[in-house]
Scaffold this motif. Structure first.
Motif, short mmCIF file in Angstrom:
data_model
loop_
_atom_site.label_atom_id
_atom_site.label_comp_id
_atom_site.label_asym_id
_atom_site.label_seq_id
_atom_site.Cartn_x
_atom_site.Cartn_y
_atom_site.Cartn_z
N SER A 259 0.84 -1.20 0.00
CA SER A 259 0.00 0.00 0.00
C SER A 259 0.87 1.25 0.00
O SER A 259 1.79 1.36 0.81
CB SER A 259 -0.91 0.00 1.23
OG SER A 259 -1.57 1.23 1.38
N SER A 260 0.56 2.19 -0.92
CA SER A 260 1.30 3.45 -1.01
C SER A 260 0.30 4.59 -1.04
O SER A 260 -0.52 4.69 -1.96
CB SER A 260 2.16 3.48 -2.28
OG SER A 260 3.05 2.38 -2.32
N VAL A 261 0.36 5.46 -0.03
CA VAL A 261 -0.67 6.49 0.12
C VAL A 261 -0.03 7.86 0.34
O VAL A 261 0.85 8.01 1.19
CB VAL A 261 -1.59 6.17 1.32
CG1 VAL A 261 -2.63 7.26 1.51
CG2 VAL A 261 -2.26 4.81 1.12
N LEU A 262 -0.46 8.83 -0.43
CA LEU A 262 -0.08 10.23 -0.21
C LEU A 262 -1.24 10.94 0.47
O LEU A 262 -2.38 10.87 0.01
CB LEU A 262 0.23 10.92 -1.54
CG LEU A 262 0.37 12.45 -1.50
CD1 LEU A 262 1.53 12.89 -0.62
CD2 LEU A 262 0.51 13.03 -2.90
N VAL A 263 -0.95 11.61 1.59
CA VAL A 263 -1.95 12.42 2.28
C VAL A 263 -1.48 13.87 2.19
O VAL A 263 -0.38 14.21 2.63
CB VAL A 263 -2.08 12.01 3.76
CG1 VAL A 263 -3.11 12.87 4.47
CG2 VAL A 263 -2.47 10.52 3.87
N THR A 264 -2.30 14.72 1.59
CA THR A 264 -1.87 16.09 1.34
C THR A 264 -3.04 17.06 1.36
O THR A 264 -4.19 16.66 1.17
CB THR A 264 -1.14 16.17 -0.02
OG1 THR A 264 -0.65 17.50 -0.23
CG2 THR A 264 -2.06 15.78 -1.18
N THR A 265 -2.72 18.31 1.57
CA THR A 265 -3.72 19.38 1.45
C THR A 265 -3.60 20.07 0.09
O THR A 265 -4.37 20.98 -0.20
CB THR A 265 -3.50 20.43 2.56
OG1 THR A 265 -2.13 20.86 2.52
CG2 THR A 265 -3.82 19.84 3.92
N SER A 266 -2.64 19.64 -0.72
CA SER A 266 -2.36 20.30 -1.98
C SER A 266 -2.89 19.50 -3.16
O SER A 266 -2.34 18.44 -3.51
CB SER A 266 -0.84 20.51 -2.14
OG SER A 266 -0.54 20.97 -3.44
N GLU A 267 -3.93 19.99 -3.79
CA GLU A 267 -4.46 19.33 -4.98
C GLU A 267 -3.43 19.35 -6.11
O GLU A 267 -3.31 18.40 -6.87
CB GLU A 267 -5.75 20.00 -5.42
CG GLU A 267 -6.45 19.28 -6.56
CD GLU A 267 -7.80 19.89 -6.91
OE1 GLU A 267 -8.43 19.39 -7.86
OE2 GLU A 267 -8.21 20.85 -6.22
N ARG A 268 -2.67 20.44 -6.18
CA ARG A 268 -1.63 20.56 -7.21
C ARG A 268 -0.60 19.44 -7.05
O ARG A 268 -0.24 18.77 -8.02
CB ARG A 268 -0.93 21.92 -7.11
CG ARG A 268 0.20 22.12 -8.14
CD ARG A 268 1.18 23.17 -7.70
NE ARG A 268 1.85 22.83 -6.44
CZ ARG A 268 2.87 21.97 -6.37
NH1 ARG A 268 3.30 21.35 -7.45
NH2 ARG A 268 3.42 21.72 -5.20
N LEU A 269 -0.13 19.23 -5.83
CA LEU A 269 0.84 18.18 -5.58
C LEU A 269 0.25 16.81 -5.89
O LEU A 269 0.90 15.96 -6.50
CB LEU A 269 1.31 18.21 -4.12
CG LEU A 269 2.30 17.12 -3.71
CD1 LEU A 269 3.61 17.27 -4.47
CD2 LEU A 269 2.53 17.13 -2.20
#
Length: 424
Positions: A259-269
């Motif tokens: 499992s590989s998950v990105l958690v971010t507040t940046s839609e651009r990223l």
């Protein structure tokens, strides 16, 4: 990769692979056969599952020497430096016995004793893992374990990868056997004519290894039931998409169920990382495995605030957590659950896998809520020490007896009272 918001966080949960009923029965039969027939059964299963016909289960000194000769000298130096770093980190975890005395003569304490024998399972199959040798053996050695036995599956040619053998001999493990799967776990737990039994088994493996560890637990101790590898990356606009994508794929290439998950507040990223993952997949040697992982278990979680993002990773309790933000150390205190935490843009997860020093045997599938990385304390036992003086007995016997009778245990009460009368 799927793009979700926090309200869909339940889709991040993976069921623990408990194995099928057929697999459990197969493992139970393998264990029974190894207990009954020892080396003969181990060799039969090695032919059946690894297509290797072995004259001897034990790795010979000649095989160790050939491994050293075949491995590039610079690679040997890198392995040695990694081992030194891992020793240095784990030395700081060593705990000691302690004793405390009171004015009335009471002595209380804790005696720390290493277990006598540990068994280490080093997986084989699609890759070789010298790092697993270091991460499982070194904390046992630092703890003072008297005997470490290593098992690892051979290839069809009956050989063990050179890097695994060099890593083992480099740190003083020459008790190495060419056996894998459930039969290896059974051999470590119960012993055979060749393979000695141990008190604790550590190391990851496939579903059959995991099921075997479950079966033998109680007769021996085990470290954990490891699930597929996982990484969560908590990142803001200061992160670089190409680096984040590379780190996500570093776990995806392990296993199709990783499992590989990105958690971010940046839609651009998030969008940039999604594109980068697909771009980098095209050049990965293990692209087929990584692509399955990304498609089935890869996600980008978009959060409305940084507090929401922190809350998300805490609910995930990931095996590996990278924080790539403007002030990652400020966020460290807000992390409640993670196996290993990597702070800042220079701390890519593979640094912890191989070289930095902390252990890479980590709790998976949310168990970081209550579990820790493999460490020196996993290889010791702690015995309580109690020595009451006559004065302490006189002062406390009546209270202890009353407590015992509260629980309805009259013999407990009398055991204390008879001493009180004798030692007045």
């Amino acid at each position: 990769m799927k793009v979700i918001n926090k309200s869909d966080l339940k889709s991040l949960k993976r069921s623990v692979d408990q194995g099928t009923e057929e697999q459990r029965k197969a493992v139970q039969e393998i264990i029974a056969q190894v207990k009954r027939r020892g080396d003969e059964a181990v060799k039969e299963y090695t032919v059946r599952f690894d297509q290797a016909v072995l004259k001897s289960l034990r790795v010979s000194q000649e095989e160790f020497e050939q491994a050293y000769e075949s491995l590039e000298g610079e690679m040997v130096q890198i392995l040695q430096e990694a081992a030194d770093n891992i020793y240095s980190f784990h030395e700081k975890q060593r705990s000691s016995s302690w004793f405390d005395s009171a004015e009335d003569g009471t002595i209380l304490g804790q005696k720390v004793t290493p277990i006598e024998a540990a068994g280490v399972y080093v997986p084989g199959g699609t890759a070789a893992y010298p790092s697993s040798v270091f991460m499982n053996v070194i904390p046992a050695q630092v703890a003072g374990v008297g005997r470490v036995v290593m098992v690892t599956p051979p290839g069809p040619d009956g050989e063990v990868p050179a890097g695994v053998l060099v890593a083992a001999q480099m740190i003083g493990v020459d008790d190495v056997y060419k056996v894998g799967g459930a039969q290896a776990i059974a051999a470590l737990a119960y012993g055979t004519e060749t393979i000695p039994s141990v008190d604790k088994i550590t190391g990851p493996g496939n579903v059959f290894v995991a099921l075997a560890k479950r079966e033998v637990f109680g007769d021996v101790d085990i470290d954990m039931i490891a699930g597929p590898s996982e990484i969560a990356i908590l990142a803001d606009d200061h992160a670089h998409a190409s680096e984040i994508a590379a780190d996500l794929l570093s776990q995806a290439e392990h296993d199709a169920r990783s499992s590989s998950v990105l958690v971010t507040t940046s839609e651009r990223l998030g969008k940039a990382v999604e594109k980068e993952v697909q771009k980098q997949l095209n050049t990965l040697p293990r692209a087929d495995i990584a692509r399955q992982s990304v498609e089935n278990y890869g996600m980008i979680v978009l959060c409305d605030s940084w507090e929401e993002a922190l809350d998300t990773v805490n609910k995930m309790a990931p095996e590996h957590l990278e924080i790539v933000s403007k002030e990652p150390f400020q966020d460290l205190g807000k992390i409640k659950h993670a196996g290993a935490i990597f702070l800042g843009p220079y701390s890519s997860e593979p640094i912890g896998d191989y070289f930095a020093g902390p252990n890479h045997v980590l709790p998976t599938n949310g168990t970081a809520r209550f579990s820790s990385p493999l460490n020196v304390d996993d290889f010791v036992k702690k015995s309580s020490v109690i020595s009451y003086s006559s004065q302490a007995l006189q002062n406390n016997a009546d209270k202890i007896a009353r407590f015992a009778r509260l629980e309805g245990l009259e013999a407990h009460a009398r055991a204390v009272e008879t001493r009180k009368e004798r030692w007045k």
